[in-house]
Design a protein around this motif. Structure first.
Motif: not given
Length: 246
Positions: A160-182
């Protein structure tokens, strides 16, 4: 001359800051929804074996007495392993008449007795020896082992901890692609991170099945190779991000 000012509503008195939050993102605070997944392979913690004890006799009483004696022998053998056996349960029990195929009328030829036992072990060294000793008993069959994890195994929490970390990582990558941050976490939804305890399919090398009388010499212990378990976890997460640089 006096004028009356109509009373303001509670929302107007509270000011613009009290406006209900938008159900979706806004240009100033866009939302990102992602799924985090994790899959771990870990060593099993327990193993389950199923034991079937049988008996037969020309009459119901003799079949029942024979079954009782053999069931007791199997139980005593399993209990002799002490703490290596975490759980011992008795399942279905039956005494069934077998009718003769010849002659007129219904004549009972013999009676068959059967009782099912289930044992859960954590000591895999004792498991191989116990399996062959049980299979060496008269009219006794052994199925298994079925490897698994305990419901409170730390492996479930780690997944479960690794799944949460993966969600944060994926969201940060999406935000970074838009020049934004979480900016903030809005929601974290558990989709059922528990792996099915339903014990994993038995490993081919860990199956024992035997019928017949006991041999004079003790049966050699089986060398059982534990079957590694796969633990899954999935979560849905929603974040707000800073305004993107488009």
């Amino acid at each position: 001359m006096s004028t009356e000012v109509p009373p303001h509503s509670a929302a107007e008195q509270a000011g613009p800051s009290a406006a209900p939050a938008a159900p979706f993102g806004t240009p100033e605070a866009p939302r990102v929804a992602v799924r985090g997944e994790a899959s771990l392979e870990v060593d099993p913690e327990i193993a389950r074996i199923a034991i079937t004890v049988k008996a037969r006799g020309s009459d119901r009483r003799s079949a029942l007495e024979d079954l009782t004696r053999r069931n007791l022998a199997a139980l005593e053998l399993i209990r002799s392993y002490g703490d290596a056996v975490e759980k011992l349960e008795t399942g279905a029990f039956s005494i069934t008449p077998e009718l003769s195929r010849h002659g007129r009328g219904e004549r009972v030829r013999t009676y068959h007795g059967r009782v099912h036992l289930t044992a859960v072990l954590a000591d895999f060294t004792a498991l191989g020896e116990l399996t062959t000793r049980l299979a060496d008993l008269d009219l006794t069959s052994v199925d298994g082992p079925w490897w698994g994890l305990r419901p409170d195994s730390p492996a479930h929490g780690e997944a479960r901890r690794e799944a949460v970390l993966e969600a944060v990582k994926r969201a940060r990558e999406y935000a970074g692609a838009l020049g934004a941050s979480l900016a903030a976490l809005v929601e974290l939804a558990d989709l059922g991170a528990e792996a099915p305890m339903a014990y994993a399919a038995p490993a081919p090398a860990g199956m024992a099945r035997a019928y017949g009388g006991a041999s004079v010499e003790a049966a050699p212990a089986l060398d059982l190779e534990p079957h590694r378990q796969t633990v899954y976890a999935q979560v849905n997460a929603r974040f707000t991000i800073t305004p993107p640089q488009l």
